[in-house]
Design an enzyme around this catalytic site. Structure first.
Site, mmCIF file in Angstrom:
data_model
loop_
_atom_site.group_PDB
_atom_site.id
_atom_site.type_symbol
_atom_site.label_atom_id
_atom_site.label_comp_id
_atom_site.label_asym_id
_atom_site.label_seq_id
_atom_site.Cartn_x
_atom_site.Cartn_y
_atom_site.Cartn_z
ATOM 1 N N CYS A 105 0.793 -1.236 0.000
ATOM 2 C CA CYS A 105 0.000 0.000 0.000
ATOM 3 C C CYS A 105 0.819 1.277 0.000
ATOM 4 C CB CYS A 105 -0.965 -0.010 1.190
ATOM 5 S SG CYS A 105 -2.090 -1.419 1.176
ATOM 6 N N HIS B 225 -3.047 7.179 2.357
ATOM 7 C CA HIS B 225 -3.540 5.883 1.890
ATOM 8 C C HIS B 225 -4.957 5.661 2.416
ATOM 9 C CE1 HIS B 225 -4.166 1.767 1.055
ATOM 10 N NE2 HIS B 225 -3.846 1.320 2.258
ATOM 11 N N ASN C 5 -10.436 0.161 -0.006
ATOM 12 C CA ASN C 5 -8.972 0.180 0.026
ATOM 13 C C ASN C 5 -8.444 -0.394 -1.282
ATOM 14 O OD1 ASN C 5 -6.246 -0.299 0.459
ATOM 15 N ND2 ASN C 5 -6.511 -1.211 2.484
#
Length: 316
Positions: A108, A243, A273
């Site tokens: 990520c 993020h 996500n």
């Protein structure tokens, strides 16, 4: 570094929280209150490569460049249908570029790491126009009978074209080896010599509380360090592009650093996500909404399995 073009692409399939109740013992309220996620986009008849190509071409179009003018392509990608060639290699051929390219697997935090690598190429003069791409399909990492992970993720791709001429004020990349907190394990092709039970696959494992603690702590401390090192305050920053893992994590970082809600834009409620693509997608949406002006200070910060964290401060 100067960002001269951005692009993003998402699957057409919108999956609501209510739709997930067909697969899990869950509810819209359960998911919203724990994650802030309302919908996500999931690949169906498209491929991740399709999204990567589309995001890249949109970034090139916004930059006013042809693919042949690129000096490098750097792609953040954890997993796709191909073990090799790399995603960047397949995108290179599809868009008509001829430059060298490579992938990184930082999960990520990958887009921020890739931007920092691009800055290094620019600083040395080895490259002048670089496509930085993040393309991820984390919905394929999950066990779709476990709601704890499957409700979190969506697929997507985002890209930026960068060149010299801007102000890249600072960056901080860290890695703390902690495999068991967040991992997925793939089974490789067997050999006649393997020991039974050693080489097994395993869908995503996530220790949610530990990930939350490490994410909030690491990103908050790194951003604070960057601001202090460069003589800036939270109020100087137009946007903190974080993020988009979980609304609680984003709010936790905001609470630590301070500032206003407007400084912390979000897409997690719409897209879930999307791993390393989330910051790139968020950046593109802010640029295309004319929410960022030239000269605005922006922070990008991401955290991922490893445990890796990457943060950067730059003028747009």
């Amino acid at each position: 570094m100067k960002i001269i073009g951005t692009g993003s692409a998402l699957p057409k399939k919108v999956v609501t929280n209510d739709m997930l109740t067909e697969f899990f013992d869950t509810s819209d309220e359960w998911i919203r209150t724990r994650t802030g996620i309302e919908t996500r986009r999931i690949l169906t008849d498209e491929s991740l490569l399709d999204l990567a190509i589309s995001a890249s071409q949109r970034a090139l179009d916004a930059a006013g460049l042809k693919a042949e003018e690129l000096d490098y392509i750097i792609c953040s990608n954890v997993n796709n249908n191909y073990v090799y060639p790399s995603m960047s290699c397949m995108v290179q051929g599809a868009i008509g570029a001829t430059c060298p390219c490579f992938d990184i697997r930082i999960a990520c935090a990958g887009f921020v790491y890739a931007m920092d690598i691009a800055e290094s190429f620019l600083q040395t003069g080895r490259a002048h126009k670089i496509l930085v791409l993040a393309a991820e399909e984390p919905t394929r990492f999950c066990h779709w009978k476990q709601r704890e992970t499957s409700v979190l993720f969506g697929d997507g791709a985002g890209a930026a074209v960068v060149t010299e001429g801007g102000e890249y004020l600072g960056a901080r990349m860290t890695t703390i080896s902690n495999t068991e907190v967040l991992f997925q394990r793939n089974r490789l092709e067997p050999t006649p010599f393997e020991v039974e039970g050693v080489y097994v696959d395993h869908p995503m494992v996530m220790q949610g509380r530990e990930v939350f603690r490490m994410a909030v702590s690491s990103c908050s401390k790194e951003i604070s360090y960057l601001l202090e090192e460069t003589g800036h305050k939270v109020s100087d920053v137009k946007y903190f592009l974080l993020h988009q893992a979980n609304m609680r994590i984003i709010k936790g970082i905001e609470q630590y650093l301070g500032g206003t809600d407007e400084q912390y834009p979000t897409t997690v409620q719409k897209y879930g996500n999307t791993s390393s693509a989330s910051i790139a997608i968020l950046l593109d949406e802010q640029v295309r909404a004319n929410a960022i002006d030239r000269g605005d200070l922006i922070v990008m910060s991401g955290f991922g399995s490893g445990f890796t964290t990457g943060s950067l401060l730059m003028k747009y």
